[in-house]
Design a protein around this motif. Structure first.
Motif, PDB file in Angstrom:
ATOM      1  N   HIS B 109       1.119  -1.537  -0.471  1.00  0.00           N
ATOM      2  CA  HIS B 109      -0.452   0.019   0.263  1.00  0.00           C
ATOM      3  C   HIS B 109       0.507   0.861   0.607  1.00  0.00           C
ATOM      4  O   HIS B 109       1.436   1.395   1.056  1.00  0.00           O
ATOM      5  N   LEU B 111       0.357   4.865   0.446  1.00  0.00           N
ATOM      6  CA  LEU B 111      -0.438   6.425   0.766  1.00  0.00           C
ATOM      7  C   LEU B 111       0.217   7.251   0.397  1.00  0.00           C
ATOM      8  O   LEU B 111       1.785   8.162   0.915  1.00  0.00           O
ATOM      9  N   THR B 145      -1.995  -1.422  -4.287  1.00  0.00           N
ATOM     10  CA  THR B 145      -2.283  -0.434  -3.869  1.00  0.00           C
ATOM     11  C   THR B 145      -2.750   0.932  -3.520  1.00  0.00           C
ATOM     12  O   THR B 145      -1.806   1.454  -2.448  1.00  0.00           O
ATOM     13  N   HIS B 147      -3.101   4.958  -1.975  1.00  0.00           N
ATOM     14  CA  HIS B 147      -4.120   5.627  -1.618  1.00  0.00           C
ATOM     15  C   HIS B 147      -3.988   6.838  -1.478  1.00  0.00           C
ATOM     16  O   HIS B 147      -2.815   7.852  -1.118  1.00  0.00           O
ATOM     17  N   GLN B 165      -6.770   2.055  -7.314  1.00  0.00           N
ATOM     18  CA  GLN B 165      -6.206   3.412  -6.566  1.00  0.00           C
ATOM     19  C   GLN B 165      -7.798   3.181  -5.613  1.00  0.00           C
ATOM     20  O   GLN B 165      -8.406   3.109  -6.108  1.00  0.00           O
ATOM     21  N   ARG B 166      -7.440   4.650  -4.950  1.00  0.00           N
ATOM     22  CA  ARG B 166      -8.559   4.339  -3.386  1.00  0.00           C
ATOM     23  C   ARG B 166      -8.600   6.139  -3.197  1.00  0.00           C
ATOM     24  O   ARG B 166      -7.033   6.728  -2.941  1.00  0.00           O
ATOM     25  N   THR B 168      -8.027   7.782   0.151  1.00  0.00           N
ATOM     26  CA  THR B 168      -7.632   7.314   2.072  1.00  0.00           C
ATOM     27  C   THR B 168      -7.290   8.810   2.003  1.00  0.00           C
ATOM     28  O   THR B 168      -6.468   9.293   2.053  1.00  0.00           O
ATOM     29  N   ARG B 436      -8.258   5.514   9.334  1.00  0.00           N
ATOM     30  CA  ARG B 436      -8.013   5.139   7.932  1.00  0.00           C
ATOM     31  C   ARG B 436      -7.382   3.516   8.010  1.00  0.00           C
ATOM     32  O   ARG B 436      -7.748   2.667   6.632  1.00  0.00           O
ATOM     33  N   MET B 440      -8.565   0.898   5.352  1.00  0.00           N
ATOM     34  CA  MET B 440      -7.916  -0.192   4.987  1.00  0.00           C
ATOM     35  C   MET B 440      -7.996  -1.806   4.704  1.00  0.00           C
ATOM     36  O   MET B 440      -7.637  -2.242   3.465  1.00  0.00           O
TER      37      MET B 440
END
Lengths: 441, 443
Positions: B109, B111, B145, B147, B165-166, B168, B436, B440
């Motif tokens: 991940h 971020l 991924t 974020h 993608q997200r 966050t 968060r 996730m």
């Protein structure tokens, strides 16, 4: 030394070693429960890089160290650390760090291994013009040994400000509630603990099921026979022939008192062989000599593991390639987060520290107890300081060791009861919080 | 995208050369530990420094260096049963294939904290070189991924082809919720941070601030400056594609009028008017560089905010004294992270103006001030509004509005403290790193 209301502690580990990584993590959790902030970092890569740069591009070593130190100084300043803690000397990878940082008031070395091994395994930037001893005797630095032998060794090396505090268990282990599922067996996790390849004679003796006393005598003879063959020991003998006599006397003492600290036994020979003792001390060789004396116990672990395995009473967890030569099929080592559940799955665990730990209480003793399980140990004075005889099993001989294991295998109820008592004792006295409380007070 | 399953163990890769990254890495690890997920923070700075300093001399040693990094982390993964990697930006990417092809690692991940362009151009982030499109393949690997903390950032990533993608948001560490240090400064606000955009300000802009120019005037000034005094690269682009200048002019003007719209969205909109120039931007792969120029319209937002209150004697400014000096502002010393909660609590209210490069998204300080139970005065932007209500924070869109809001806070600090308490409750419910991490992994 005063602590601020809420200290921020930097815990420096070295991932080269599983136990160092694990203990750094447990120390951080314990510091958090004590109301202190704690941040963990690793020094393995810096050490590798320091070594690589020194060899590949020595003219740039200084520039690289300067950059590394600048990064760390910024890190220390931005976070506001006032205490640094590490196992062994993992805090010391550059002479320019921590000692000069005004904000850092205390540095604590929790000794886990011995200094010689640490310095060999953990290269660092050059300390010139200082010696390592100058640096580690800085007034900010305290050393915490976990056993009497270790304390004596550090003192002999000239280390100052040494305290002795036993190792400990993580409080999280007290919460473990996995049911016992492996009745009828004990478990052992670790390597064979030998350090060198076994001689064919020793292998044969292990196969025959010879007892510890026989194997210790064999090890003692092997050590004495090897003295003129080893490059280092041969040079000792050439410079001071009576070193052989002193070591022979110390070996004899160790055979009679197998759990007494090696340094203490060496000191007992001092009056009889003053010239040899003088030679060893003058040349800073006492610790090396002590290691030879400790190695008399190098087959203890193997002997006990073999003995219980032969009866089908033991599951061994460890590096399979290391156990294979001894005819033992080991299962994979548990990961650190799996350890508590693993301890709980068995009614009891074999606990045989490495010979170089010199009979001191090792971390597993406390961890097994924290999980409410019985540990089966070789009897020694240092273990008795931490637990009573109804909380852990202490066996002075092969026969009593085997008898204790048989009792656990046949009826584990007494083992469970003892384990529960050990868990309460651990909760009261032997958590990392307790050790840190004493050290940071 | 569905949240990932709860990890067995997480390796949080930090870069301690950049201490805000390090701090957030440690906050993430603490939040994971509270969820019962073992988390280990490890720093990659020494590895990157080695690459940076010794790329020539050490080149033959590079395979061993990569192996040393791999070994160091591989052992930890094995000891601890780590199956998940987490880092700010691409700090997990030190050597190629370190985690991507490791079968023990189930998910990685990123971020995003900075923007992709800054990350790739920062001298703090060198990594071992790879050939061809390997880097792109790795960062778009199905395990990875990304974020993003704001819509603009997500848009930039989509443009770059990031598939997993997200959104966050950033967050606050939980320990701020528990700090009860008393408020002792109600006669001033505080601002903790640098001017946002590194580089000396134009003396003309500073003069405008001195003369009381509004923020809209300063944005106009920045727009004009970008067109009148283009940098070397822009001049080259003008030569290669004459309509590029028109595209940029339209985009800069759009940003002046809509200062919180994502720069890339503005660029795309301008592209509909100048398709040839837009095609040129895409072909050259300079969209992020052009977006950066567009963002610079807001470069004086933060300094102007701080400057206006400084002039009135209403603000204490902390840190980056040398960067504030050209604005005529004398900053107080840097506050270390350990002392930060106490400083947030010491003041009844704080000024919070985001860095122009961050495109007016909700920055970390917004959440930290709120979690500390203190009021923040912010530039009114959609991202900030989506996190807190006006009763919890104050939102202004001009320097006159800022002065009025500050005057109100100084006149009635109790009301500011009450708003701060509301913001603290909201943070405790919604905006901690714990939230968060929960979103996730599994909730």
């Amino acid at each position: 030394m005063e602590m601020s209301d809420r200290s921020l502690v930097l815990v420096l580990g070295n991932d080269l070693n599983r136990d160092a990584a694990k203990t750094s993590h447990h120390l951080c959790s314990a510091l958090g429960r004590l109301g202190m902030g704690a941040i963990a970092r690793d020094s393995r890569l810096i050490r590798w890089a320091a070594d690589a740069v020194a060899h590949e591009s020595p003219e740039r070593a200084d520039a690289y160290e300067t950059m590394v130190v600048a990064k760390w100084n910024k890190f220390i300043f931005d976070y506001g650390f006032d205490v640094v803690i590490s196992l062994d000397l993992n805090w010391l990878f550059s002479s320019r760090l921590f000692l000069d940082a005004d904000k850092v008031k205390q540095i604590h070395s929790f000794w886990f291994g011995d200094m010689g091994t640490h310095l060999q395994a953990a290269p660092m930037f050059s300390t010139a013009p200082h010696t390592v001893l100058d640096l580690i005797n800085h007034s900010k630095v305290s050393h915490h040994a976990f056993g009497r032998g270790q304390t004596s060794e550090l003192a002999l090396l000239g280390v100052q400000r040494i305290g002795t505090t036993a190792l400990a268990a993580p409080a999280e282990f007290l919460e473990a509630d996995e049911p016992c599922s492996e009745y009828g067996k004990l478990a052992f996790q670790g390597d064979p603990g030998l350090g060198v390849s076994p001689t064919p004679q020793a292998l044969a003796a292990l196969e025959r099921g010879d007892g510890m006393a026989t194997l210790r005598r064999m090890a003692g003879q092997e050590i004495l026979d090897a003295l003129p063959a080893g490059e280092l020991t041969l040079s000792w003998i050439r410079q001071c022939p009576t070193v052989t006599d002193l070591l022979a006397a110390a070996v004899a003492l160790r055979l009679a008192q197998p759990q007494t600290a090696a340094v203490q036994l060496l000191e007992e020979t001092r009056a009889t062989y003053p010239a040899a003792w003088d030679f060893l001390q003058r040349n800073h060789l006492v610790i090396e000599a002590a290691m030879l004396v400790k190695a008399i116990n190098r087959y203890d672990r193997l002997a006990m593991v073999k003995r219980l395995s032969r009866r089908g009473w033991l599951d061994v967890f460890g590096a399979s390639e290391q156990w294979k030569p001894f005819g033992i099929e080991a299962r994979p080592v548990m990961t650190i987060p799996q350890m508590a559940a693993h301890y709980r799955r068995y009614p009891a665990h074999l606990n045989l520290p490495h010979f170089w730990r010199d009979g001191a209480a090792d971390e597993q003793l406390f961890e097994i107890a924290a999980c409410g399980r019985l540990s089966l140990n070789l009897d020694g004075p240092e273990l008795r300081l931490s637990y009573d005889a109804d909380q852990i099993a202490l066996a002075p001989s092969d026969e009593s060791f085997e008898a204790a294991a048989e009792e656990i295998v046949r009826d584990p109820s007494a083992a469970f009861a003892a384990g529960e008592k050990a868990r309460r004792r651990t909760a009261d006295k032997h958590l990392w919080e307790h050790r840190l409380g004493k050290v940071l007070a | 995208m569905k949240p990932a399953a709860s990890p067995q163990g997480v390796l949080v890769m930090s870069n301690d050369l950049l201490t805000p990254f390090a701090k957030t890495s440690d906050y993430l690890a603490a939040a994971l530990e509270r969820r019962g997920i073992p988390a280990y923070v490890r720093d990659n700075a020494e590895g990157r420094l080695l690459t940076y300093l010794f790329s020539d001399v050490m080149a033959p040693k590079a395979p061993q260096a990569q192996q040393a990094i791999r070994d160091s982390l591989r052992d930890l993964i094995e000891f601890t049963g780590i199956d998940t990697i987490l880092s700010l930006d691409l700090n997990w990417y030190v050597t190629p294939e370190l985690f991507v092809h490791d079968t023990a690692i189930q998910s990685i991940h990123s971020l995003w904290f900075d923007d992709f362009r800054s990350w790739c151009t920062s001298p703090m982030n060198p990594c071992f070189p790879v050939e061809g499109d390997v880097f792109q393949q790795h960062i778009k690997h199905p395990k990875v991924t990304h974020h993003f903390y704001g819509n603009s950032q997500a848009l930039e990533a989509r443009l770059l082809g990031f598939t997993h993608q997200r959104i966050t948001r950033l967050a606050a560490p939980r320990h701020l919720i528990q700090d009860e240090t008393a408020c002792t400064r109600t006669d001033k606000l505080a601002f903790i941070g640098n001017p946002g955009f590194r580089g000396k300000p134009s003396p003309e802009a500073v003069k405008m601030m001195e003369a009381g120019a509004e923020i809209a005037d300063l944005r106009t000034f920045s727009r004009n400056a970008a067109l009148r005094n283009p940098d070397v690269r822009s001049i080259e682009w003008y030569k290669q594609e004459p309509t590029f200048r028109n595209l940029l002019a339209v985009a800069l003007e759009a940003r002046r009028r809509f200062p919180y719209e994502p720069a890339l969205q503005i660029l795309q909109m301008a592209g509909t008017h100048y398709p040839r120039a837009f095609e040129f931007v895409n072909e050259k792969g300079i969209a992020l560089d052009v977006a950066f120029l567009i963002k610079l319209v807001n470069r004086y937002d933060r300094p102007a905010f701080v400057h206006r209150l400084w002039k009135r004697g209403w603000i204490d400014v902390y840190s980056a004294a040398d960067e504030w000096e050209p604005y005529g502002i004398t900053a107080l010393p840097y506050i270390n992270f350990h002392d930060l909660p106490g400083h947030y609590r010491m003041y009844a209210a704080h000024l919070n103006a985001p860095n122009a490069i961050r495109d007016a998204t909700a920055n970390e300080k917004l959440f930290e001030i709120a979690a500390s139970g203190r009021l923040s005065i912010n530039l009114d932007s959609p991202d900030v509004r989506s996190c807190y209500d006006p009763g919890e924070i104050m939102l202004v869109d001009s320097l006159a509005g800022l002065e009025a809001a500050t005057e109100q806070v100084l006149r009635d600090p109790d009301a500011a403290l009450a708003s701060g308490e509301k913001a603290r409750h909201r943070s405790a419910r919604e905006h901690l790193w714990d939230h968060r991490v929960a979103s996730m992994f599994g909730e």
